[in-house]
Design an enzyme around this catalytic site. Structure first.
Site, PDB file in Angstrom:
ATOM      1  CE  LYS A  66      10.034  15.162 -58.495  1.00 54.91           C
ATOM      2  NZ  LYS A  66      11.046  14.516 -57.642  1.00 54.91           N
ATOM      3  CB  ALA A 284      12.963  15.016 -45.543  1.00 57.36           C
ATOM      4  NE  ARG A 287      15.569   6.826 -50.258  1.00 55.45           N
ATOM      5  CZ  ARG A 287      14.405   6.264 -49.913  1.00 55.45           C
ATOM      6  NH1 ARG A 287      13.495   6.961 -49.261  1.00 55.45           N
ATOM      7  NH2 ARG A 287      14.140   5.012 -50.219  1.00 55.45           N
ATOM      8  CG  ASP A 327      19.204   5.018 -53.973  1.00 56.23           C
ATOM      9  OD1 ASP A 327      19.738   5.561 -54.965  1.00 56.23           O
ATOM     10  OD2 ASP A 327      18.180   5.475 -53.409  1.00 56.23           O
ATOM     11  CG  HIS A 459      14.536  34.600 -80.328  1.00 57.77           C
ATOM     12  ND1 HIS A 459      14.875  35.026 -79.051  1.00 57.77           N
ATOM     13  CD2 HIS A 459      13.654  35.505 -80.812  1.00 57.77           C
ATOM     14  CE1 HIS A 459      14.227  36.149 -78.793  1.00 57.77           C
ATOM     15  NE2 HIS A 459      13.481  36.466 -79.840  1.00 57.77           N
TER      16      HIS A 459
END
Ligand code: FAD
Ligand code: AMP
Length: 483
Positions: A66, A284, A287, A327, A459
């Protein structure tokens, strides 16, 4: 503060967390907040040999990517867009070393922050390797080789994941690299190949494209972002190709040969065998769960056929008092999914309520335009047989997006025809990753599209696009044509 009296002794804890990434470290902190005595073991070492908490996300994933996406987008906009705003800049130059230095300092600050959080919460940080033994004992080997045995009432496994290597194109630095290698290039490659048009491949391809690389992305599947809403995927693909990303679909890589400082990538597509020559190649392709040297014999913890630690809905493994999160277990490989699992487990261990709503996990691709979604795609709703309606609002009709010179893309809402429940939201456009949060909350509360329609949005803001998309689901949009 955490208690020191149970189960007793300096090497005994209520909870030992193995893995200090975004699944493990929040688990440790929440467990300590729950008055438990906690240790978090982590073995991450950076390329300079320094140890750091934070796992893949902070050291080699979410955060450095990022940082570079932000820097390169600014560079790109300064070069391509400032003139439209009436801003002249004599010459925009690139100092890649400084860009990388900034990235590194963000990473260092964030990973160092975890140690400060541990200290404040009373978590014992242990840097080195953890191995689960039977009976909730853990063998800890410090980075200096010193070894001792720890015991706990509960052990949480949060060992994360590692990049998948492509057998036909093995990693061979500096030419054939994984995502970590691609975040650390010291020069902009003239020609960059990316295997895999998934989230990571697209983000890295965007970074180097914006800095001037000719980027070719090879994707085996015939559909772009096959797991995403296809209306959204088509819109995103159109913009990425316009930016110069050469995305080749149905292109299955079969080999990569490094010779003369370049990489010859062989792939096959509908037309047969093809080649593309690049200077650097990023693999890539996804994973895989990492459980290397994590489990001793007879722990009772099982792995499934893909190597994930088997867990139930609440992240319990088959061994009593042993849990697994992030993960290394089933579900999307996302930092925030792991974090919520870690927090849930820490609460359940402490006898509190904890649950993860797997149906409402947002996904974000930090490209430009940004992509974000939550819930079901239109294809999934269609396949479910449930009657539905959709509302789309193009950012072209958003005053704020026009003022920002970022009017590409749209917001789309899918709602049930019977009870109007929001089933999915798909946004491609400016700040999509921030905009999606409102709809995640709406879905968490089982809101209807009418609830969003009746909610006042300031707005002019980008969030009006979500409001108008909801209105459009009932063909009541004010600021765009109701199609
Ligand atoms: P990890 O972050 O992999 O952490 C596991 C930790 O455990 C590591 O430090 C490892 O060294 C340690 N460990 C493993 N085994 C042992 C052991 N036996 N003893 C001691 N320590 C051990 N996700 C997002 O949500 N948003 C993004 O924007 C995003 N961007 C990404 C960009 C890139 C380039 C990559 C590669 C990934 C990105 N991800 C993103 C995915 C995200 O990084 C992972 O989902 C997340 O890091 C998983 O967290 P985890 O704690 O389960 O595992
Ligand atoms: P993700 O799992 O989101 O990181 O995406 C990885 C992508 O790589 C998927 O879209 C896969 O289809 C793609 N992929 C896997 N193997 C190959 C290959 N040999 N050639 C090209 N693309 C591949």
């Amino acid at each position: 503060m955490p208690t020191n009296d149970k189960p007793g002794g300096p090497d005994s804890f209520d909870v030992i967390v193995i893995g200090g990434g975004p699944a493990g470290y929040p688990c440790a902190i929440r467990a300590a907040q729950n008055q438990l005595r906690v240790a978090c073991i982590d073995e991450w070492k950076n390329r300079d040999g320094s140890a750091a908490f934070g796992g893949t996300c902070l050291n080699a994933g979410c955060i450095p990517s990022k940082a570079l996406l932000e820097s390169t987008e600014l560079y790109h906009r300064a070069r391509e867009e400032f003139a439209t705003h009436g801003i002249g800049v004599a010459a925009v130059s690139l100092d890649l070393a400084q860009m990388q230095k900034r990235k590194a300092s963000i990473v260092k600050g964030m990973t160092g922050g975890i140690l400060a959080l541990f200290k404040a919460a009373g978590v014992t940080p242990l840097q080195g390797h953890g191995k689960l033994l039977p009976g909730r004992r853990v063998q800890f080997t410090a980075h200096d080789g010193a070894r001792r045995e720890l015991a706990a009432r509960h052990v949480v496994l949060a060992s994360g994941s590692v990049p998948i290597e492509l057998r036909s194109a093995p990693f061979k630095a500096p030419h054939v690299v994984d995502s970590w290698g691609a975040l650390d290039f010291e020069a902009v490659p003239k020609r960059l190949g990316v295997i895999g048009a998934g989230v990571i491949g697209l983000e890295l391809g965007s970074v180097w494209r914006r800095l001037g690389a000719e980027v070719t992305v090879l994707e085996a599947l015939p559909d772009f972002l096959a797991f995403a809403d296809q209306q959204l995927a088509r819109e995103a693909l159109r913009h990425f190709r316009k930016q110069g990303l050469d995305i080749r679909l149905g292109a299955k890589v079969t080999g990569a040969t490094v010779a003369g400082g370049a990489v010859d990538v062989a792939y096959s597509d509908a037309k047969g065998a093809q080649h593309v020559a690049v200077d650097r190649l990023v693999v890539a392709i996804g994973r895989r769960p990492y459980t290397g040297e994590l489990l001793g014999a007879d722990t009772g913890v099982e792995l499934d056929e893909r190597g994930f630690i088997t867990v139930d809905h609440s992240c319990r493994t088959g061994a009593e008092g042993v849990w697994a999160v992030g993960d290394c277990v089933r579900g999307p490989m996302l930092a925030h999914k792991g974090k919520e699992e870690g927090v849930m487990v820490a609460d359940v261990i402490a006898g509190r309520y904890g649950e993860v709503n797997y149906k409402v996990i947002p996904a974000v691709v930090y490209t430009a335009p940004e992509i974000a979604w939550v819930g079901l795609t239109e294809e999934q709703v269609k396949a479910s047989g449930r009657e539905y309606k959709t509302g789309v609002f193009p950012f072209q009709a958003s005053a704020r997006a026009r003022a920002m010179e970022q009017a590409a893309g749209f917001a789309k809402i899918i709602a049930a025809r019977d009870d109007d429940e929001i089933l999915g939201v798909h946004i491609v456009g400016p700040m999509a990753g921030e905009l999606i949060a409102e709809t995640v909350l709406a879905m968490e509360y089982s809101a209807s599209s009418e609830d969003l329609q009746r909610t006042i949005h300031a707005h002019p803001t980008l969030s009006e696009a979500v409001h108008e998309a909801a209105l459009n689901a009932d063909k009541r949009a004010i600021d765009s044509l109701n199609r």
